[in-house]
Every structure is written in structure tokens, then in C-alpha cells.
Design a protein around this motif. Structure first.
Motif, PDB file in Angstrom:
ATOM      1  N   LEU A  80      36.963  11.437 -26.334  1.00 58.04           N
ATOM      2  CA  LEU A  80      38.262  12.120 -26.338  1.00 58.04           C
ATOM      3  C   LEU A  80      38.228  13.393 -25.491  1.00 58.04           C
ATOM      4  O   LEU A  80      39.203  13.723 -24.810  1.00 58.04           O
ATOM      5  N   THR A  81      37.094  14.096 -25.521  1.00 56.38           N
ATOM      6  CA  THR A  81      36.960  15.290 -24.681  1.00 56.38           C
ATOM      7  C   THR A  81      37.005  14.911 -23.204  1.00 56.38           C
ATOM      8  O   THR A  81      37.623  15.612 -22.389  1.00 56.38           O
ATOM      9  N   LEU A  82      36.386  13.793 -22.857  1.00 55.26           N
ATOM     10  CA  LEU A  82      36.415  13.320 -21.473  1.00 55.26           C
ATOM     11  C   LEU A  82      37.828  12.931 -21.047  1.00 55.26           C
ATOM     12  O   LEU A  82      38.245  13.195 -19.914  1.00 55.26           O
ATOM     13  N   ILE A  83      38.571  12.314 -21.931  1.00 57.12           N
ATOM     14  CA  ILE A  83      39.944  11.916 -21.613  1.00 57.12           C
ATOM     15  C   ILE A  83      40.820  13.140 -21.416  1.00 57.12           C
ATOM     16  O   ILE A  83      41.666  13.177 -20.520  1.00 57.12           O
ATOM     17  N   GLY A  84      40.614  14.148 -22.231  1.00 61.69           N
ATOM     18  CA  GLY A  84      41.299  15.427 -22.039  1.00 61.69           C
ATOM     19  C   GLY A  84      42.557  15.583 -22.860  1.00 61.69           C
ATOM     20  O   GLY A  84      43.293  14.629 -23.104  1.00 61.69           O
ATOM     21  N   ARG A  85      42.796  16.814 -23.284  1.00 61.16           N
ATOM     22  CA  ARG A  85      43.956  17.110 -24.147  1.00 61.16           C
ATOM     23  C   ARG A  85      45.302  16.792 -23.489  1.00 61.16           C
ATOM     24  O   ARG A  85      46.193  16.284 -24.162  1.00 61.16           O
ATOM     25  N   PRO A  86      45.502  17.079 -22.203  1.00 55.92           N
ATOM     26  CA  PRO A  86      46.809  16.747 -21.611  1.00 55.92           C
ATOM     27  C   PRO A  86      47.131  15.256 -21.711  1.00 55.92           C
ATOM     28  O   PRO A  86      48.279  14.882 -21.988  1.00 55.92           O
ATOM     29  N   MET A  87      46.131  14.383 -21.490  1.00 63.12           N
ATOM     30  CA  MET A  87      46.364  12.947 -21.575  1.00 63.12           C
ATOM     31  C   MET A  87      46.559  12.501 -23.021  1.00 63.12           C
ATOM     32  O   MET A  87      47.312  11.551 -23.300  1.00 63.12           O
ATOM     33  N   LEU A  88      45.904  13.161 -23.952  1.00 57.85           N
ATOM     34  CA  LEU A  88      45.992  12.777 -25.354  1.00 57.85           C
ATOM     35  C   LEU A  88      47.292  13.241 -26.013  1.00 57.85           C
ATOM     36  O   LEU A  88      47.713  12.654 -27.020  1.00 57.85           O
ATOM     37  N   ALA A  89      47.922  14.233 -25.463  1.00 53.89           N
ATOM     38  CA  ALA A  89      49.113  14.800 -26.085  1.00 53.89           C
ATOM     39  C   ALA A  89      50.198  13.741 -26.261  1.00 53.89           C
ATOM     40  O   ALA A  89      50.505  12.988 -25.329  1.00 53.89           O
ATOM     41  N   ASP A  90      50.742  13.642 -27.468  1.00 54.38           N
ATOM     42  CA  ASP A  90      51.839  12.732 -27.825  1.00 54.38           C
ATOM     43  C   ASP A  90      51.427  11.258 -27.818  1.00 54.38           C
ATOM     44  O   ASP A  90      52.286  10.377 -27.918  1.00 54.38           O
ATOM     45  N   LYS A  91      50.122  10.968 -27.705  1.00 54.43           N
ATOM     46  CA  LYS A  91      49.659   9.583 -27.739  1.00 54.43           C
ATOM     47  C   LYS A  91      49.333   9.160 -29.172  1.00 54.43           C
ATOM     48  O   LYS A  91      48.771   9.942 -29.962  1.00 54.43           O
TER      49      LYS A  91
END
Length: 409
Positions: A122-133
């Protein structure tokens, strides 16, 4: 300036593996973005989808992630991929389809990465990409009890999905999250049917990853049953395909030594095969044997069935959900406490199956005596695999409406 990293790495390696794992789990979980709900987070799986995992790795988990990706492509859904193979220290060798890059904003993340690597992924994917997912952890576990780290890292996802009822029931007992049955859609692309041997020889095969522990995969039982069933000169062969032999060099050496002793022929192969070579190996089999002690799914037995290769398999855990007397030879078991020298599966109250070696011997003998029955069960295997591991089952697991099916190579 001399870097201290090599020295620090050597010091780190001096700590026991279990201690290093726990530090890694705790640290990556602590810094990772927790699964929170926003007004924009979908409450049910919805497009666009992102499938993230070791997508190009030649492992069972890598193949599971690829099958989810291929299924969504075949269903005509908007889907992107995030390949974490190299970041998770996995070999990257399987080509992937060209897809649009993942987009930020609402959608569904199918995270085919499981503990202890969830926080890191999840850290590699990054917070901007994870937001609202909507984050769905697509996990596989092989026992009826879970490690504490799995329960801890479940807080990083909104929901869980497992490829078998064995998995989903375990998850539901131990974690307070929505759980979905999400079969891998391996049946969406017709695999080449394995031709029957023309020489009258019946060709047995087994394949396993020693990194998933020899205690669970149980390769010795396959070789022992085969040697008890047949003698030198009988019209049979056995091919054992192994990967990650470095995880258990002693077991690899033992199998090689036993294979070289007098008796019916046995070959022991090792390494990561590219798809074409792996398909060639499948074409050399008539019957697949899996005398595992427990499986959360059992990808290789399922892939054998799809190729018309019936399976002799332990009649417990996930494989018992799709291997029957119509499609193979289920082997009776006795449930026993887990003993695993690696410590991975030795949890309080954990049990798994000890397959009945005598029954496995009789199943092998029966197959060798009746090639027509092998062909009949092989044909039934194809039909069962295409039905159970279908696009429709994937759509049902995600609660999606059917779309126009696309061609999948």
C-alpha cells in the motif's frame, strides 16, 4: 564516504527470521494508509478496477493476480494493473497486457498481496492512488486458524476475498470484515488439452513450490506412493516439478536421491519455467498428483483439470471443493496437529490433513490399469473447471453485471 548500509544489512540478517518478519510487519503496518471510508468510496465493487500484486512473478500468488486481471479484461471492465513484483523482491518474467495507467479517484483496488506485505504494498501504491478506493484484500490462507499478523493487517483493507469456501470461512471466523468468495477465473481461456500418452505408458506428474513449505506441499508422499504402487519395468513415469528449491535444499536433495534409486522412473525438475516450457511440461502428463496437507486454493490441481488431466488429491481443504470421484481420485485423510519445521504454519490449535498413503497407492494403480477411466475423468475435469472457474463466477463474486466478453489470449 563509506556506506553503512552493507554493515547494517549484515547485522539485520543476524536476527532470527521470525523476529525480522515481525519488525517488518509492524513497521510497514504503522506507516501505511489505513482503510477509511469517505463519501466517495464505493460501498460495493465498482469500476474502474486496479489489480495490484506480483503480477509478473512466476509464483502461485502471481498467477492468481493475473487471473483476476484477465477476468476483468475478458468481462470488458475498465481495469488497470500495478505490478509490484520487483518491489516485493519477486522475479519478474511473465509478460503482461498493455493497459491504461491507473487513475486516482473512486474505484476498486483488488490487492493480491497478503500479509506480511500488505502495508509495504500500500505504501508503494501511494496515498493519492488509494484515496477514495474500495480496497479488497484478495488473500489465500491454508489453515483454519490465522496468524495474528493477518488480523492486524486486515485493518488496511475494507473487505476480503478468498478463492475457496475454506478460505472465506476462515476469514469470516477471525476478522470482522465483509468477505467474498472470488474464484480465480482460470477457465476463461481454453488451455491446450494434454494429449494422452501414445506408448501405453501412464505419466504421473506433481508440481509444488518448496517456498510454501515442504511440510504442507508434502512432495515425499507423492514419491513414496508412486514407488509403493509400481516396480521397475511397469509402464509408468513420474515427473516432479519444483520451484524455489533454495527454500529447502535438504528436501530437494532428498527427492533427488530417492528419484535416483532403483525403481520405476522418476525425474525431478527445478526452476521457474516460462509459460511455453510449463505448457510443454503439462503436455507430458496423464494424471496429476497432489498429496498436500492443506490448500487455500490449489492452483496447480485446478490448472491440471482445465487441461483434461484428472487429479489424485488430498480430500480436504480447498481442493475438496472441486475434485470429486467424477473428476479425479480424492484421497481420504486423518486430521492431525500441524508440524512444520519452518514455523510458518505452527499456530495454536492448527491442524491439517495427513493423506492416506495406501489409498493414494491404490488410486495410482487404478489409473494405471484403466487408461479409459483416466480419459473419462479427464474430460469431466475440463467441464467442471470451466464451470467452477468461469467469468460468471468472478462476476458473481464481485456483484457485477455481465458485460460483452472480450477475447483473452
Amino acid at each position: 564516504m563509506v556506506s553503512l548500509l552493507p554493515l547494517l544489512h549484515r547485522i539485520w540478517r543476524l536476527f532470527p527470521a521470525q523476529a525480522r518478519r515481525r519488525v517488518y510487519e509492524k513497521a510497514t503496518t504503522a506507516v501505511s494508509s489505513k482503510a477509511t471510508w469517505t463519501e466517495k468510496t464505493p460501498r460495493e465493487p465498482a469500476e474502474p478496477f486496479i489489480v495490484a500484486g506480483a503480477l509478473s512473478a512466476p509464483t502461485g500468488l502471481g498467477e492468481a493476480a493475473r487471473q483476476l486481471l484477465y477476468g476483468l479484461i475478458a468481462g470488458g471492465y475498465r481495469v488497470s494493473a500495478i505490478d509490484l513484483s520487483k518491489d516485493l523482491a519477486q522475479k519478474s518474467m511473465i509478460p503482461l497486457p498493455d493497459l491504461p495507467p491507473p487513475s486516482t479517484g473512486p474505484g476498486t483496488l483488488l490487492l493480491a498481496v497478503q500479509p506480511p506485505n500488505v502495508g509495504h504494498a500500500l505504501t508503494l501504491i501511494g496515498r493519492p492512488m488509494l484515496a477514495d478506493k474500495l480496497r479488497i484484500g484478495c488473500w489465500v490462507w491454508d489453515l483454519e486458524v490465522l496468524p495474528e499478523s493477518w488480523i492486524e493487517q486486515s485493518r488496511l483493507v475494507h473487505a476480503l476475498a478468498g478463492p475457496s469456501r475454506f478460505c472465506t470461512e476462515t476469514f469470516a471466523r477471525h476478522m470482522d470484515l465483509p468477505v467474498r468468495l472470488l474464484r480465480y477465473p482460470i477457465g476463461i481461456a481454453q488451455a491446450p488439452l494434454a494429449p494422452r500418452g501414445k506408448s501405453g505408458t501412464l505419466r504421473f506428474g506433481a508440481a509444488m513450490d518448496l517456498g510454501s513449505t515442504a511440510a504442507r506441499k508434502n512432495p515425499l508422499a507423492v514419491l513414496q506412493a508412486y514407488r509403493q504402487a509400481f516396480r521397475h519395468g511397469d509402464a509408468v513415469t513420474l515427473s516432479i516439478k519444483l520451484r524455489d528449491v533454495g527454500a529447502d535444499p535438504a528436501m530437494f536433495a532428498q527427492l533427488q536421491t530417492l528419484a535416483a534409486t532403483d525403481g520405476p522412473p522418476v525425474e525431478v525438475l527445478s526452476g521457474d519455467f516460462p509459460p511455453a516450457r510449463m505448457e510443454e511440461w503439462w503436455r507430458g502428463l496423464d494424471v496429476f498428483v497432489s498429496l498436500h496437507r492443506s490448500e487455500g486454493f490449489g492452483l496447480l490441481p485446478a490448472e491440471a483439470m482445465l487441461r483434461g488431466i484428472p487429479v489424485i488429491s488430498t480430500d480436504w481443504s480447498a481442493t475438496a471443493e472441486y475434485i470429486s470421484l467424477e473428476t479425479g481420485w480424492p484421497v481420504p485423510v486423518t486430521l492431525v496437529p500441524v508440524i512444520d519445521a519452518t514455523g510458518r504454519y505452527e499456530l495454536a490449535g492448527a491442524r491439517w490433513a495427513e493423506p492416506d498413503l495406501t489409498a493414494a497407492v491404490e488410486a495410482m494403480k487404478g489409473a494405471a490399469r484403466n487408461h479409459e477411466e483416466v480419459s473419462r475423468r479427464g474430460a469431466a475435469s475440463v467441464e467442471a473447471a470451466q464451470r467452477i472457474f468461469s467469468l460468471e463466477q468472478l462476476q458473481a463474486g464481485l456483484g457485477l453485471e455481465a458485460r460483452i466478453r472480450q477475447h483473452v489470449e
